[in-house]
Design a protein around this motif. Structure first.
Motif, short mmCIF file in Angstrom:
data_model
loop_
_atom_site.label_atom_id
_atom_site.label_comp_id
_atom_site.label_asym_id
_atom_site.label_seq_id
_atom_site.Cartn_x
_atom_site.Cartn_y
_atom_site.Cartn_z
N ILE A 14 0.84 -1.31 -0.07
CA ILE A 14 0.26 0.14 0.02
C ILE A 14 0.63 1.06 -0.17
N ALA A 15 2.10 1.08 1.00
CA ALA A 15 2.91 2.44 0.12
C ALA A 15 3.20 2.61 -0.44
N ILE A 16 4.13 1.31 -1.04
CA ILE A 16 4.60 1.11 -2.78
C ILE A 16 3.73 2.24 -3.79
N SER A 17 2.09 2.16 -3.56
CA SER A 17 1.65 2.11 -4.34
C SER A 17 1.11 3.69 -4.18
N THR A 18 0.42 3.88 -2.78
CA THR A 18 0.43 5.55 -2.60
C THR A 18 2.41 6.59 -3.22
N MET A 19 3.21 5.96 -2.93
CA MET A 19 3.85 6.88 -4.19
C MET A 19 3.82 6.79 -4.97
N ALA A 20 3.81 5.26 -5.69
CA ALA A 20 3.12 4.84 -6.94
C ALA A 20 2.31 6.34 -7.76
N THR A 21 1.15 6.76 -7.15
CA THR A 21 0.38 7.49 -7.09
C THR A 21 1.28 8.69 -7.31
N GLN A 22 1.66 9.27 -6.00
CA GLN A 22 2.33 10.44 -5.82
C GLN A 22 3.01 10.71 -7.13
N CYS A 23 3.55 9.83 -7.38
CA CYS A 23 4.78 10.30 -8.87
C CYS A 23 4.23 10.16 -10.11
N SER A 24 3.56 10.75 -10.49
CA SER A 24 2.64 10.88 -11.64
C SER A 24 3.60 11.47 -12.83
N THR A 25 3.27 11.81 -14.07
CA THR A 25 3.89 11.95 -14.86
C THR A 25 4.14 13.13 -14.68
N ASN A 26 3.14 14.13 -14.26
CA ASN A 26 3.12 15.45 -13.47
C ASN A 26 4.26 15.98 -12.81
N SER A 27 4.88 14.67 -11.84
CA SER A 27 5.99 14.73 -11.26
C SER A 27 7.67 14.53 -12.42
N LEU A 28 6.81 13.57 -12.55
CA LEU A 28 7.67 13.10 -13.66
C LEU A 28 9.16 14.16 -14.05
N LEU A 29 8.62 14.51 -15.35
CA LEU A 29 8.57 15.84 -15.98
C LEU A 29 8.67 17.08 -15.01
N GLY A 30 8.42 17.25 -14.70
CA GLY A 30 7.74 18.89 -13.73
C GLY A 30 8.67 19.56 -12.84
N ALA A 31 9.13 18.11 -12.27
CA ALA A 31 9.87 18.28 -11.15
C ALA A 31 11.59 18.75 -12.14
N PRO A 32 12.14 17.69 -12.76
CA PRO A 32 13.39 18.52 -13.60
C PRO A 32 13.53 19.26 -14.36
N ALA A 33 12.03 19.17 -14.42
CA ALA A 33 11.94 21.04 -15.58
C ALA A 33 11.54 22.01 -14.19
N PHE A 34 10.77 21.83 -13.69
CA PHE A 34 11.68 23.11 -12.64
C PHE A 34 12.53 23.01 -11.51
N VAL A 35 13.30 21.82 -11.33
CA VAL A 35 14.92 22.36 -11.12
C VAL A 35 15.33 22.70 -11.72
N ILE A 36 15.68 22.48 -13.67
CA ILE A 36 16.07 23.74 -14.03
C ILE A 36 16.58 24.85 -14.85
N SER A 37 14.68 25.43 -14.72
CA SER A 37 14.22 26.89 -15.86
C SER A 37 13.77 27.74 -14.56
N VAL A 38 13.27 27.29 -12.97
CA VAL A 38 12.46 27.51 -12.46
C VAL A 38 12.87 27.57 -11.04
N GLY A 39 12.95 26.86 -10.09
CA GLY A 39 13.46 27.41 -8.57
C GLY A 39 14.72 26.47 -8.31
N GLY A 40 14.91 25.38 -8.84
CA GLY A 40 16.29 24.95 -8.80
C GLY A 40 15.91 23.53 -7.86
#
Length: 542
Positions: free
Chosen positions: A45-71
């Motif tokens: 259940i814990a791993i499933s919860t993490m998987a739901t949180q780590c959506s495409t939005n996070s997988l693509l958006g977090a690196p993009a945030f680091v690169i271009s917004v706030g590191g």
């Protein structure tokens, strides 16, 4: 992508369907379908919860945030997770588990009446279906831009596969497919990080050329309350705390899987494990952003490969998939595509299952069925409603293009309008005896209105604060209205089992020493701050 890559993708997708059919064989009724028969392992259940949180939005958006917004300032957001787990473990999940419910809004009817239950359930269904449409849109547009697959075909592939395995497998298929998806997803992230580090010249080289503002992971100098600094320490910690308590403790997509465990102790253990393991996961995909930011410094021509946004700027949300398809070998590219599919499917599957659960429990069975449906009919209706909501979420994806250009921020910003108010509604029910349904609904309307006002007229206030502001406004005004219109007179006669008790161990029949686990999570938060200070010290040499 070549034949090998598409073979990897095809094998993965067909395996998900086969797994769901296998897991669905033992289902007999809606409890089996929506709660996995209450025998799911807490670690899964814990791993499933993490998987739901780590959506495409996070997988693509977090690196993009680091690169271009706030590191690396995004990592401050994670400091709130272990603290939020404590709040959920003490004040929310045990009550829902004790009531033996499927829909979290069933608790609100017992406490406030059917009107509040229906209002909150319908609000959840609309907001979650719309947000999931953004997720489906995001991954589908990425697949279109990097593979040339028409957008509508990408949507249908993602939607149909997820609907099929969710329809047959129910919550067990959601959880165990999420576990597999989490393994694949983390493997894809790790491979991408390895190649980015290698092609940039090594870890030491990355930190030597990375601009100091990208490496800084802590901002104590600002408060975000009118200074225009959205990602300062305090709004991310406090606002993040209220956001995560609301998400993990009041959102049906999360609560439903947490209620699938064997008992209350296992429910809390799933939250504890998630609170510990999420930070390393987020650090890993943020480090992908660090490596790519340094790679761009050494290889500025890479920016030319990125497709431009409507505003004429490079779309850094595509940095990860374009890097992978350009520099990684075939077969590995297929693995990365599977990781992208996994990220989207892990969000979509839990959403359509929980939407189905709330519709059946809060609408169909509550208003349209007299008596109880037999087990076979329950199961049939549950599967039909899963298909219905899958179609709706996929349908929304064709109409949300203007919202999802900034992937990770847009999702969190939209959610922050209502998260605090939703949390306050449950806190009014659990922590007070005088609050009633009339006050709760009035409170949530005002809380949402105040946050909307701040969004339009005070953009200099960090949207992260909306989670805190919405909760305080809703709780205060909801309690005030409750007292003015009757307070305890509108409540059930006996609410002793529905409100918080100081003697929690006896009240919930705990078998574990939970105060010790709470202390561990507090200590872990302090450790995380220390780690962010160390990470910040690595940069700044450029």
């Amino acid at each position: 992508m070549n034949v090998l890559d598409w073979t990897v993708v095809a094998v993965y997708l067909s395996s998900m369907i086969a797994l769901a059919i296998y897991l669905g064989r033992s289902q007999k009724n809606e409890k089996d379908y929506y709660l996995g028969g209450n025998d799911v392992n807490y670690f899964a259940i814990a791993i499933s919860t993490m998987a739901t949180q780590c959506s495409t939005n996070s997988l693509l958006g977090a690196p993009a945030f680091v690169i271009s917004v706030g590191g690396l300032l995004w990592l401050q957001y994670e400091l709130a997770v272990p603290l939020a787990m404590i709040g959920v473990m003490i004040f929310l999940l045990p009550f829902f588990r004790k009531q033996n419910i499927i829909s979290v809004y069933e608790y609100l009817e017992k406490r406030f009446g059917v009107g509040t239950r229906t209002f909150m359930s319908v609000l959840f269904q609309f907001l979650r279906a719309f947000a999931t449409g953004v997720t489906v849109y995001g991954i589908s547009i990425v697949l279109f831009k990097i593979t040339g697959i028409p957008f509508w075909i990408s949507v249908l592939i993602l939607g149909i596969i997820t609907i099929i395995y969710d329809m047959f497998g129910g919550m067990k298929a959601v959880i165990y497919s999420d576990v597999i998806q989490m393994i694949v997803l983390y493997g894809g992230i790790a491979v991408c990080l390895y190649y980015a580090i290698t092609l940039t010249g090594g870890w030491a080289e990355i930190w030597s050329i990375l601009p100091a503002d990208k490496a800084n992971a802590l901002d104590f100098a600002h408060h975000g309350f009118g200074d225009g600094k959205t990602y300062a320490f305090w709004p991310m910690l406090i606002g993040g705390f209220f956001l995560y308590v609301s998400y993990y403790g009041c959102d049906q997509t999360q609560v439903q899987r947490e209620l699938s465990s064997k008992d209350i102790d296992d429910t809390n253990m799933s939250l504890f494990v998630n609170g510990v393991l999420r930070f390393p996961l987020v650090v890993t995909y943020c480090f992908v952003g660090v490596a790519l930011a340094a790679f761009i410094v050494k290889n500025p021509e890479f920016i030319e490969k990125l497709i431009l946004t409507p505003g004429g700027q490079p779309d850094y949300n595509l940095a990860v998939p374009i890097f992978c398809t350009t520099y990684l070998p075939h077969g590995i590219i297929g693995l990365i595509m599977v990781a992208l599919f996994s990220a989207a499917m892990s969000s979509l599957d839990s959403t359509i299952n929980s939407l189905s659960a709330t519709t059946i429990r809060d609408i169909v069975e509550r208003f349209f069925v007299e008596g109880e449906m037999d087990d076979k009919t329950q199961l049939l209706w549950s599967r039909m409603m899963t298909v219905f909501w899958g179609v709706v979420c996929v349908g929304f994806s064709f109409f949300v293009g203007n919202i999802s250009d900034s992937i990770i921020e847009s999702i969190n910003k939209i959610g922050s309008l209502a998260n605090g108010s939703i949390l306050a509604t449950f806190l009014l029910a659990i922590l007070t005896r005088k609050a009633n349904g009339v006050g709760a609904v009035c409170g949530i309307v005002l809380g949402f209105a105040v946050n909307t006002y701040l969004w339009i007229f005070h953009p200099e206030i960090s949207w992260l604060w909306w989670n805190f502001i919405g909760c305080v406004v809703t709780f205060s005004y909801g309690y005030y209205v409750s007292v003015r219109v009757g307070g305890e007179k509108l409540n059930p006669e006996n609410i002793d089992d529905l409100v918080f008790s100081k003697d929690a161990k006896k009240f919930f029949n705990y078998k574990r020493n939970w105060p010790m686990y709470y202390a561990i999570l507090v200590g872990y938060c302090v450790f995380m701050i220390y780690m962010l200070q160390i990470i910040s010290s690595w940069g700044g040499k450029a």
